[in-house]
Design an enzyme around this catalytic site. Structure first.
Site, PDB file in Angstrom:
ATOM      1  N   LYS A 102       0.839  -1.203   0.000  1.00  0.00           N
ATOM      2  CA  LYS A 102       0.000   0.000   0.000  1.00  0.00           C
ATOM      3  C   LYS A 102       0.873   1.251   0.000  1.00  0.00           C
ATOM      4  O   LYS A 102       1.899   1.311   0.682  1.00  0.00           O
ATOM      5  CB  LYS A 102      -0.912  -0.033   1.228  1.00  0.00           C
ATOM      6  CG  LYS A 102      -1.930   1.098   1.318  1.00  0.00           C
ATOM      7  CD  LYS A 102      -2.811   0.895   2.549  1.00  0.00           C
ATOM      8  CE  LYS A 102      -3.796   2.025   2.759  1.00  0.00           C
ATOM      9  NZ  LYS A 102      -4.634   1.802   3.970  1.00  0.00           N
ATOM     10  N   SER A 183      -9.371   2.142   3.545  1.00  0.00           N
ATOM     11  CA  SER A 183      -8.519   2.892   2.635  1.00  0.00           C
ATOM     12  C   SER A 183      -7.610   1.994   1.790  1.00  0.00           C
ATOM     13  O   SER A 183      -7.012   2.454   0.837  1.00  0.00           O
ATOM     14  CB  SER A 183      -7.670   3.891   3.415  1.00  0.00           C
ATOM     15  OG  SER A 183      -6.751   3.232   4.272  1.00  0.00           O
ATOM     16  N   THR A 204      -6.774   1.569  10.363  1.00  0.00           N
ATOM     17  CA  THR A 204      -7.011   2.316  11.587  1.00  0.00           C
ATOM     18  C   THR A 204      -8.373   1.931  12.150  1.00  0.00           C
ATOM     19  O   THR A 204      -8.521   1.675  13.335  1.00  0.00           O
ATOM     20  CB  THR A 204      -6.937   3.831  11.337  1.00  0.00           C
ATOM     21  OG1 THR A 204      -5.669   4.150  10.745  1.00  0.00           O
ATOM     22  CG2 THR A 204      -7.111   4.620  12.632  1.00  0.00           C
ATOM     23  N   GLY A 206     -11.206  -0.368   9.939  1.00  0.00           N
ATOM     24  CA  GLY A 206     -11.910  -0.921   8.791  1.00  0.00           C
ATOM     25  C   GLY A 206     -11.144  -0.981   7.489  1.00  0.00           C
ATOM     26  O   GLY A 206     -11.627  -1.545   6.509  1.00  0.00           O
ATOM     27  N   SER A 207      -9.942  -0.423   7.438  1.00  0.00           N
ATOM     28  CA  SER A 207      -9.281  -0.244   6.156  1.00  0.00           C
ATOM     29  C   SER A 207      -8.549  -1.464   5.620  1.00  0.00           C
ATOM     30  O   SER A 207      -8.048  -1.442   4.497  1.00  0.00           O
ATOM     31  CB  SER A 207      -8.307   0.943   6.215  1.00  0.00           C
ATOM     32  OG  SER A 207      -9.038   2.145   6.246  1.00  0.00           O
TER      33      SER A 207
END
Length: 523
Positions: A102, A183, A204, A206-207
């Site tokens: 990422k 994200s 942080t 749900g990402s």
């Protein structure tokens, strides 16, 4: 400007030679390793095949926009690893396997770490985050960087998940008009599309879980401190963590085994023990396991899929115990106070370590940059969360400290811990999320379904999502949560479920969700 930046980054590493005839679509890490071990393929073959697939599908074809940079040294890394294999040295299951990172995680390769923002397009640090160094040492080929929701989706509460000024909007490979979720949207879409064997995301809240669930993947948000956060563009030291994203539980466990290690620069990792997370994977792990079962509000389609998943758990020998989630009043507000306060402190500290070419050295300067470059940076949504974070009073603020204590108590002691205790259970399950919503540049994210991510994210507990099938052609996941340090437990439970359910379905790159003939009416 955005298209020029991405074009330069991607164009540098597109292979000149024709891709070899190597099958990579939907292949596991073990499959790829076996192909290299038997001489059917080399790491160079695999790397070229993935690069060719990206070239054909990421900015062309379905145009997933999941990749923002390809590593110009990927082929050279693969050649070196092939030479090691020929000399009799194989580092482990990741030796020669291409993975994606990422784009808020630094690598020492010639790729900037932008967090999706033009403010960081010159952030070429030439340093490996420890999590990347661990993967590299394990023999992984660092193939490139994935797109993401800009600044890991913290800039605005009205954002459109999956969009960044650097990379544009990531598309969901199951239905191109649907969100890939944020994200770690690029990591999710790229692995679902077989652009790499696996990828690293960050979470942080749900990402990792949301893009994994909505893209038909296995994703693990590890126990906080299991994986180093050093040289990762931060939001919150209380909640940030990298996590593996893959097409199977075993592949995610292989990746985690390489990623997890203590890091002197990250005190949260002090107690981490290096271990092989694949060693305990067993198809019988659910036998006799007490499982607390949450049943949140959900659509009938999702409820039917969830019921089918629970039946698989039951058939595998799990003892299912229904539980109710306590009323955790004030958790959202407390978490938001923590995230705002730590965003300013942690991002300012990170930006101070970036190269001199990066001219935005504080959150205030990033805010000013966005205003000065509004057309490119804020065409769809603003930066009100950044503005709120800029007004916070620092880590010594009593309000912040009280919010952190409250959020930990509500999410952990009075939340997950209380539910597991009430059921005398080891694992908590529920739907990870509902199906993917439409990407909407006008109104932003429009989602009101279940979400399993907040409690484990705030408490720092492990959360694993495993595919449980499709709802109207869109993937949904089953969440397994345990208490701190229970990463092997959720991986084991998820693996046992996966081996019976076989619920993952490969994407079809439809223009829109497969809603059936009803939209046409009756002739």
């Amino acid at each position: 400007m955005r298209s020029i930046v991405v074009g330069l980054l991607l164009g540098a590493a597109v292979p000149a030679a024709a891709a070899p005839r190597v099958t990579i679509e939907e292949r596991s890490i073990d499959d790829l390793q076996a192909a290299m071990a038997t001489g059917q393929a080399t790491s160079v073959d695999l790397t070229r095949a993935y690069l060719a697939r990206i070239a054909a599908m990421d900015r062309k074809g379905p145009a997933l926009r999941s990749i923002v940079a390809l590593n110009p040294d990927a082929i050279a890394q693969a050649k070196a690893l092939d030479a090691e294999r020929k000399a009799g040295r194989v580092r482990g299951p990741l030796h020669g396997v291409p993975v994606l990172i990422k784009d808020n995680i630094e690598t020492a390769d010639a790729m900037p770490t932008t967090a999706g923002s033009l403010a960081l397009k010159a952030n070429l640090t030439r340093r490996d985050a420890p999590v990347v160094a661990r993967l590299r040492a394990a023999g992984a080929v660092i193939l490139g960087k994935t797109n993401l929701s800009e600044w890991a989706n913290i800039r605005s509460s009205r954002s459109m998940s999956g969009w960044s000024a650097i990379g544009g909007l990531v598309r969901n490979p199951y239905a191109l008009d649907r969100t890939a979720c944020g994200s770690s949207s690029g990591s999710g879409a790229a692995v679902a599309a077989s652009f790499a064997a696996a990828a690293v995301g960050t979470e942080t809240d749900g990402s990792v879980i949301c893009p994994s669930s909505l893209n038909g993947l296995v994703g693990l948000k590890p126990t906080l401190g299991l994986v180093s956060r050093t040289h990762v563009v931060p939001i919150s030291h209380s909640q940030d963590t990298p996590g593996p994203m893959a097409r199977s539980v075993r592949d995610a466990a292989i990746l985690l085994s390489a990623m997890a290690a203590p890091d002197p620069a990250d005190p949260a990792t002090a107690g981490t023990v290096v271990r092989d997370y694949t060693a305990g994977l067993s198809a019988s792990a659910l036998s006799g396991l007490r499982v607390a079962v949450l049943r949140p509000d959900m659509t009938p389609d999702l409820a039917a899929r969830y019921d089918a998943a629970l039946a698989v758990l039951r058939d595998a020998g799990a003892v299912l115990v229904p539980v109710e989630q306590p009323k955790l009043e004030g958790l959202g507000e407390a978490e938001f106070t923590v995230l705002k306060t730590e965003l300013k402190a942690d991002l300012d500290a990170y930006l101070a370590t970036t190269p001199a070419a990066v001219t935005t050295r504080t959150l205030d300067q990033v805010i000013a940059f966005n205003i000065a470059n509004r057309a490119a940076e804020m065409p769809f949504f603003d930066q009100e969360t950044f503005d709120a974070a800029a007004k916070t009073k620092g880590l010594a603020d009593p309000e912040y400290k009280a919010a952190r204590a409250k959020s930990l108590r509500l999410a952990g002691t009075e939340g997950i811990d209380a539910m597991l205790k009430a059921a005398n259970a080891t694992v908590l399950v529920q739907p990870a999320y509902g199906a993917a919503w439409l990407s909407d540049p006008v109104y932003g994210d429009q989602y009101s379904g279940p979400s399993a991510s907040t409690l484990p994210a705030v408490a720092g507990y492990p959360d694993l999502t495993v595919p449980m099938g499709l709802v109207r052609g869109l993937p949904v996941g089953l969440s397994f949560v345990a208490t701190r340090g229970g990463d092997a437990t959720v991986l084991g439970a998820g693996y046992a479920y996966e081996q019976r359910a076989h619920a993952r379905v490969a994407p079809r790159y439809l223009t829109t969700a497969d809603a059936g003939p009803g939209l046409d009416g009756v002739p």
